[in-house]
Design a protein around this motif. Structure first.
Motif, PDB file in Angstrom:
ATOM      1  N   GLN A   1       8.950  -4.279  -2.460  1.00 37.16           N
ATOM      2  CA  GLN A   1       7.723  -4.600  -1.744  1.00 37.16           C
ATOM      3  C   GLN A   1       7.182  -3.315  -1.116  1.00 37.16           C
ATOM      4  O   GLN A   1       7.946  -2.470  -0.671  1.00 37.16           O
ATOM      5  CB  GLN A   1       8.000  -5.641  -0.662  1.00 37.16           C
ATOM      6  CG  GLN A   1       8.485  -6.975  -1.207  1.00 37.16           C
ATOM      7  CD  GLN A   1       8.694  -7.981  -0.098  1.00 37.16           C
ATOM      8  OE1 GLN A   1       7.750  -8.448   0.507  1.00 37.16           O
ATOM      9  NE2 GLN A   1       9.949  -8.292   0.182  1.00 37.16           N
ATOM     10  N   TRP A   2       5.878  -3.191  -1.041  1.00 38.96           N
ATOM     11  CA  TRP A   2       5.282  -1.914  -0.648  1.00 38.96           C
ATOM     12  C   TRP A   2       5.187  -1.711   0.863  1.00 38.96           C
ATOM     13  O   TRP A   2       5.096  -0.574   1.325  1.00 38.96           O
ATOM     14  CB  TRP A   2       3.868  -1.810  -1.237  1.00 38.96           C
ATOM     15  CG  TRP A   2       3.855  -1.648  -2.724  1.00 38.96           C
ATOM     16  CD1 TRP A   2       4.916  -1.732  -3.574  1.00 38.96           C
ATOM     17  CD2 TRP A   2       2.710  -1.381  -3.543  1.00 38.96           C
ATOM     18  NE1 TRP A   2       4.515  -1.546  -4.870  1.00 38.96           N
ATOM     19  CE2 TRP A   2       3.152  -1.331  -4.882  1.00 38.96           C
ATOM     20  CE3 TRP A   2       1.358  -1.208  -3.276  1.00 38.96           C
ATOM     21  CZ2 TRP A   2       2.293  -1.090  -5.946  1.00 38.96           C
ATOM     22  CZ3 TRP A   2       0.493  -0.960  -4.335  1.00 38.96           C
ATOM     23  CH2 TRP A   2       0.963  -0.899  -5.651  1.00 38.96           C
ATOM     24  N   LEU A   3       5.198  -2.783   1.641  1.00 39.45           N
ATOM     25  CA  LEU A   3       4.813  -2.681   3.046  1.00 39.45           C
ATOM     26  C   LEU A   3       5.614  -1.631   3.817  1.00 39.45           C
ATOM     27  O   LEU A   3       5.038  -0.730   4.436  1.00 39.45           O
ATOM     28  CB  LEU A   3       4.946  -4.037   3.732  1.00 39.45           C
ATOM     29  CG  LEU A   3       4.675  -4.035   5.238  1.00 39.45           C
ATOM     30  CD1 LEU A   3       3.241  -3.620   5.542  1.00 39.45           C
ATOM     31  CD2 LEU A   3       4.968  -5.400   5.840  1.00 39.45           C
ATOM     32  N   LEU A   4       6.944  -1.713   3.807  1.00 45.15           N
ATOM     33  CA  LEU A   4       7.735  -0.813   4.648  1.00 45.15           C
ATOM     34  C   LEU A   4       7.547   0.643   4.262  1.00 45.15           C
ATOM     35  O   LEU A   4       7.504   1.520   5.128  1.00 45.15           O
ATOM     36  CB  LEU A   4       9.218  -1.193   4.579  1.00 45.15           C
ATOM     37  CG  LEU A   4       9.600  -2.510   5.261  1.00 45.15           C
ATOM     38  CD1 LEU A   4      11.107  -2.733   5.174  1.00 45.15           C
ATOM     39  CD2 LEU A   4       9.137  -2.528   6.707  1.00 45.15           C
ATOM     40  N   GLY A   5       7.400   0.923   2.987  1.00 41.07           N
ATOM     41  CA  GLY A   5       7.194   2.304   2.555  1.00 41.07           C
ATOM     42  C   GLY A   5       5.846   2.863   2.940  1.00 41.07           C
ATOM     43  O   GLY A   5       5.635   4.080   2.909  1.00 41.07           O
ATOM     44  N   LYS A   6       4.916   1.983   3.306  1.00 42.32           N
ATOM     45  CA  LYS A   6       3.559   2.406   3.612  1.00 42.32           C
ATOM     46  C   LYS A   6       3.258   2.470   5.112  1.00 42.32           C
ATOM     47  O   LYS A   6       2.195   2.967   5.490  1.00 42.32           O
ATOM     48  CB  LYS A   6       2.559   1.415   2.976  1.00 42.32           C
ATOM     49  CG  LYS A   6       2.562   1.404   1.449  1.00 42.32           C
ATOM     50  CD  LYS A   6       1.850   2.619   0.893  1.00 42.32           C
ATOM     51  CE  LYS A   6       1.634   2.526  -0.603  1.00 42.32           C
ATOM     52  NZ  LYS A   6       0.792   3.629  -1.118  1.00 42.32           N
TER      53      LYS A   6
END
Length: 323
Positions: free
Chosen positions: A213-218
């Motif tokens: 999932q992209w959220l934490l990396g962004k």
């Protein structure tokens, strides 16, 4: 560390301003301005946030609340006033009064604590090609937490949890009035203006960790530098024909044009408003062109001491040191 401002927002190698006429009425009030948020240097406790309007010479900013004490102190509150707030800002700019010099203030992100930060993935054709991904048929939407937003000249903090932090220059826009199920032909009338963003990304967390999932990396703190100004829509000749560039330590790593975007501003407003009500101050990041570090061979990631400059024609540049 805060880096010096670039007076007049002159680009070093960007093409001249395009003269494409935009006949459709855009934005609120027809007020062509560069709106900023700032704090005065030396104010106790870091100083109160103020909204200002850049003068044409780029060296002075009109303090809106000093001009009209009834006006709010934040951009989001100003946009919530609609035409009333922007009309007051236009009068303040015309007055030439209540001017503070750029040397006496710290520019902040033009919007702080928005209700939503809406991001668009894989919205440039060449960016899809550089990662061998199909061209999307619908906008790919993700988010950053508002706490990721930082100023146009503030530092990007490398988190100890990531070893693969990357850059992404992006055209951003800010919603100016509330709306749901907005028609594409009406969408630009809901946009207050445009600004420059860097969608800083921890690729290991985006692509390998947390179920991909992209959220934490962004959304690490400081992963959304924004600014330097909110340029109202009538001040941008054509938001879909702007030169876009990112430099790391002075070397160009991304260079493209917003005409390469798959889904333009109007389509993104209409699409997202199917799902959620858009509110004044909501920030949209419209996607990055090709040239990001993760898809280089070998991959290249940011390190302490790097300086990242994101430039967009007519809007200006943001400059952030990596610490």
């Amino acid at each position: 560390m805060r880096l010096p401002l670039h007076p007049l927002c002159i680009f070093r190698s960007l093409t001249a301003l395009r003269q494409t006429a935009q006949t459709q009425r855009r934005g609120l009030s027809g007020a062509a301005m560069r709106l900023v948020q700032f704090r005065r240097h030396g104010d106790a406790g870091g100083g109160a946030v103020r909204v200002g309007v850049e003068q044409g010479d780029g060296l002075g900013v009109v303090d809106l609340k000093a001009f009209e004490p009834s006006m709010p102190s934040t951009m989001r509150e100003l946009l919530e006033l609609g035409d009333e707030g922007l009309d007051c800002a236009r009068r303040a700019l015309s007055s030439g009064q209540c001017v503070v010099t750029r040397a006496d203030i710290q520019l902040l992100a033009p919007v702080l604590a928005p209700e939503k930060v809406v991001c668009v993935g894989m919205n440039y054709r060449d960016h899809c090609l550089e990662q061998n991904a199909p061209i999307p048929k619908e906008p790919i939407i993700f988010s950053k937490f508002p706490s990721a937003i930082t100023g146009p000249y503030d530092d990007i903090a490398l988190p100890s949890e990531s070893q693969e932090v990357d850059w992404e220059v992006e055209l951003a826009f800010v919603i100016g009035r509330r709306g749901k199920h907005i028609k594409e032909e009406d969408a630009l009338s809901y946009v207050a203006g445009f600004t420059v963003a860097n969608d800083v990304s921890a690729r290991d967390w985006q692509m390998q960790r947390n179920g991909k999932q992209w959220l934490l990396g962004k959304t690490f703190d400081s992963f959304c530098p924004l600014g330097p100004a909110l340029v109202t829509t009538d001040a941008v000749k054509d938001p879909h024909n702007l030169a876009v560039r990112c430099l790391v330590n002075g070397d160009a790593v991304q260079s493209s044009n917003t005409d390469q975007m798959i889904f333009k501003t109007e389509a993104l407003v209409a699409w997202v408003s199917k799902f959620v009500t858009l509110s004044p101050g909501d920030v949209f990041l419209t996607g990055t062109p090709p040239g990001v570090g993760v898809f280089r061979k070998p991959p290249v990631f940011l390190k302490k001491g790097d300086v990242v400059e994101c430039q967009i024609e007519q809007l200006g540049s943001i400059i952030n040191r990596v610490v």
